[in-house]
Design a protein around this motif. Structure first.
Motif, short mmCIF file in Angstrom:
data_model
loop_
_atom_site.label_atom_id
_atom_site.label_comp_id
_atom_site.label_asym_id
_atom_site.label_seq_id
_atom_site.Cartn_x
_atom_site.Cartn_y
_atom_site.Cartn_z
N PHE A 26 0.80 -1.23 0.00
CA PHE A 26 0.00 0.00 0.00
C PHE A 26 0.83 1.28 0.00
O PHE A 26 0.39 2.29 -0.55
N LEU A 27 2.01 1.29 0.58
CA LEU A 27 2.80 2.53 0.61
C LEU A 27 3.22 3.01 -0.78
O LEU A 27 3.15 4.22 -1.03
N PRO A 28 3.64 2.17 -1.71
CA PRO A 28 3.94 2.69 -3.05
C PRO A 28 2.72 3.28 -3.75
O PRO A 28 2.84 4.27 -4.48
N MET A 29 1.54 2.70 -3.53
CA MET A 29 0.34 3.26 -4.15
C MET A 29 0.01 4.63 -3.56
O MET A 29 -0.36 5.55 -4.29
N ILE A 30 0.16 4.76 -2.25
CA ILE A 30 -0.11 6.04 -1.60
C ILE A 30 0.92 7.08 -2.04
O ILE A 30 0.58 8.23 -2.33
N ALA A 31 2.18 6.67 -2.10
CA ALA A 31 3.24 7.60 -2.54
C ALA A 31 3.01 8.05 -3.97
O ALA A 31 3.25 9.22 -4.31
N ALA A 32 2.54 7.17 -4.84
CA ALA A 32 2.27 7.54 -6.22
C ALA A 32 1.14 8.56 -6.31
O ALA A 32 1.18 9.48 -7.14
#
Length: 124
Positions: A26-32
């Protein structure tokens, strides 16, 4: 009475694994979303692996024979994976190791003959 404190390390391990795996998803999706990298366009949403649109629905069912061939491939691939270390060390292990491998190969050969007689290897 059962002492449940011996299960605490397992629960901690599972908890850490769940937190880390969720973070990696989930963190890469939120960062994107926050950095502006998530900008879907028509070009980004087109087919990029095969180069042309699909002919039919992607949820269509495959023929059972496809799965049978895949399972048979995995079985005989594992046979090769077990056969190589055995071949390297068979002279050190002796006749018992040789006999055990012959039984293993005979079982696989029987499985192959059975699959052949059932028609699992025939493709139309």
């Amino acid at each position: 009475m059962v002492d449940l404190s011996q299960y605490l390390p397992i629960l901690l391990f599972l908890g850490v694994a769940l937190v880390l795996s969720s973070a990696f998803v989930f963190l890469p999706m939120i960062a994107a979303r926050f950095t502006g990298a998530h900008k879907p366009t028509a070009e980004k949403l087109t087919e990029y692996e095969c180069g042309f649109p699909a002919f039919e629905d992607s949820r269509s069912q495959f023929d059972v024979r496809f799965y049978l061939v895949a399972i048979l491939f995995i079985i005989f691939d594992l046979e090769a994976a077990f056969l190589y270390p055995w071949a390297v060390s068979v002279f050190k292990l002796g006749w018992l190791a040789w006999g055990s491998m012959m039984v293993f190969i005979a079982e696989l050969a029987l499985g192959l003959v059975y699959a052949w007689k059932k028609g699992a290897l025939e493709w139309e």
